[in-house]
Write a protein that holds these residues in place. Structure first.
Motif, PDB file in Angstrom:
ATOM      1  N   ILE A  90      43.948  27.688  33.365  1.00 45.85           N
ATOM      2  CA  ILE A  90      43.061  28.778  33.663  1.00 45.85           C
ATOM      3  C   ILE A  90      43.472  29.390  34.895  1.00 45.85           C
ATOM      4  CG2 ILE A  90      40.880  29.097  34.773  1.00 45.85           C
ATOM      5  CD1 ILE A  90      39.868  26.393  33.413  1.00 45.85           C
ATOM      6  N   THR A  91      44.251  28.839  35.777  1.00 52.01           N
ATOM      7  CA  THR A  91      44.805  29.590  36.871  1.00 52.01           C
ATOM      8  C   THR A  91      46.078  30.587  36.305  1.00 52.01           C
ATOM      9  OG1 THR A  91      44.432  27.762  38.248  1.00 52.01           O
ATOM     10  CG2 THR A  91      46.311  29.510  39.099  1.00 52.01           C
ATOM     11  N   LYS A  94      43.787  33.422  34.573  1.00 54.45           N
ATOM     12  CA  LYS A  94      43.237  34.184  35.452  1.00 54.45           C
ATOM     13  C   LYS A  94      43.803  35.076  36.666  1.00 54.45           C
ATOM     14  CE  LYS A  94      38.926  32.976  38.237  1.00 54.45           C
ATOM     15  NZ  LYS A  94      37.949  32.187  38.688  1.00 54.45           N
ATOM     16  N   HIS A  95      44.942  34.340  37.403  1.00 55.53           N
ATOM     17  CA  HIS A  95      45.638  34.860  38.349  1.00 55.53           C
ATOM     18  C   HIS A  95      47.141  35.449  38.107  1.00 55.53           C
ATOM     19  CE1 HIS A  95      42.423  33.607  40.913  1.00 55.53           C
ATOM     20  NE2 HIS A  95      42.511  32.294  40.628  1.00 55.53           N
ATOM     21  N   GLY A 102      44.742  31.920  28.164  1.00 52.93           N
ATOM     22  CA  GLY A 102      43.243  32.147  27.917  1.00 52.93           C
ATOM     23  C   GLY A 102      42.774  32.234  26.384  1.00 52.93           C
ATOM     24  N   ARG A 140      43.140  42.676  40.305  1.00 54.51           N
ATOM     25  CA  ARG A 140      43.443  41.744  38.883  1.00 54.51           C
ATOM     26  C   ARG A 140      43.864  42.503  37.469  1.00 54.51           C
ATOM     27  NH1 ARG A 140      39.436  36.843  38.315  1.00 54.51           N
ATOM     28  NH2 ARG A 140      40.151  36.610  40.331  1.00 54.51           N
ATOM     29  N   ASN A 143      38.914  41.297  33.480  1.00 56.69           N
ATOM     30  CA  ASN A 143      38.096  40.472  33.925  1.00 56.69           C
ATOM     31  C   ASN A 143      38.270  39.286  33.000  1.00 56.69           C
ATOM     32  OD1 ASN A 143      35.734  38.689  34.294  1.00 56.69           O
ATOM     33  ND2 ASN A 143      34.270  40.362  33.924  1.00 56.69           N
ATOM     34  N   GLN A 144      38.564  37.969  33.466  1.00 55.81           N
ATOM     35  CA  GLN A 144      38.712  36.922  32.504  1.00 55.81           C
ATOM     36  C   GLN A 144      37.546  36.390  31.675  1.00 55.81           C
ATOM     37  OE1 GLN A 144      38.587  36.567  35.885  1.00 55.81           O
ATOM     38  NE2 GLN A 144      37.144  35.080  36.170  1.00 55.81           N
ATOM     39  N   ASP A 208      34.706  31.468  33.253  1.00 54.50           N
ATOM     40  CA  ASP A 208      35.828  30.580  32.988  1.00 54.50           C
ATOM     41  C   ASP A 208      35.367  29.227  33.621  1.00 54.50           C
ATOM     42  OD1 ASP A 208      35.835  31.522  35.529  1.00 54.50           O
ATOM     43  OD2 ASP A 208      37.828  31.460  35.752  1.00 54.50           O
TER      44      ASP A 208
END
Length: 246
Positions: A90-91, A94-95, A102, A140, A143-144, A208
């Protein structure tokens, strides 16, 4: 003149049937890029609260928080605990904008939800991704939650509405705050888009990770007060209580 040979048997498409596991790089014949051993070793969420999916020691129970303060949302559907290696996946999604991770998790969540729909879960009318603060969205670049909602929408054939709810404040990131601060941080943080019509609808929020549930609660309260009949929450992972092992 035909440009393709006559062939009535099923054609084996190599690229659609030959996958490489994103976790171990081994070849797999599954429909998603993860092998069966790696998928089985993901931190699947077992016993949990029947409402908020908080990890519990017994099945079929309701946690103390939901008993004392019943949330505005009806039910949380989440396949995994937020622990290794899922937290890393997830990290990275997301980042670090590593979208294949994802997409993989989105496809597995789609399968989990479809299984629930086939058994005991009511299908929602619309999927609503949790909106991201404008500043964080600029930083970012995506939007995840919206990406997850789009993948779920395509796989489950449920409409996704990314404009129904808007974020009205650029508040501090939720992961930096404790439970009480998270609630204060979300006061008046969301609003319904002008002209939005949701009366009598069953809606599902998509995010998430669910930690304290403050964001889901704030959004569910807004939607219920605006006329929604029911709000569920779909997410990838659920964190345990602070101090408990993941």
């Amino acid at each position: 003149m035909r440009c393709q040979p006559r062939y009535k048997q099923q054609v084996y498409i190599w690229l659609n049937n030959k996958q490489t596991c994103l976790l171990c790089d081994e070849t797999t014949d599954t429909s998603v890029p993860i092998c069966t051993p790696c998928e089985s070793e993901l931190p699947w969420l077992g016993e949990q609260c029947r409402i908020c999916a908080l990890p519990l020691s017994l099945s079929g129970m309701v946690c103390g928080q939901c008993l004392n303060e019943p949330p505005a949302f009806e039910h949380v559907v989440v396949p995994w605990r937020y622990s290794f290696p899922l937290d890393t996946l997830i990290t990275r999604f997301k980042h670090s904008a590593q979208w294949p991770f994802g997409r993989l998790l989105g496809e597995l969540l789609t399968q989990a939800l479809q299984h629930r729909f086939d058994n005991d879960l009511d299908r929602p009318d619309r999927l609503i991704p949790v909106p991201l603060a404008a500043k964080r969205l600029r930083q970012r670049g995506f939007n995840q939650a919206a990406m997850l909602a789009r993948w779920l929408s395509a796989g489950l054939e449920i409409p996704c509405d990314e404009t129904l709810v808007v974020r009205t404040q650029d508040a501090p990131a939720q992961q930096e705050l404790n439970a009480a601060a998270r609630k204060r941080n979300l006061r008046d943080a969301f609003a319904l888009a002008p002209g939005a019509a949701i009366k009598g609808q069953h809606l599902a929020l998509v995010d998430d990770v669910l930690t304290t549930g403050a964001t889901a609660q704030a959004l569910a309260q807004l939607l219920i007060k605006s006329g929604a009949a029911r709000v569920d929450v779909y997410c990838l992972a659920r964190t345990p209580k602070p101090g408990e092992a993941a």
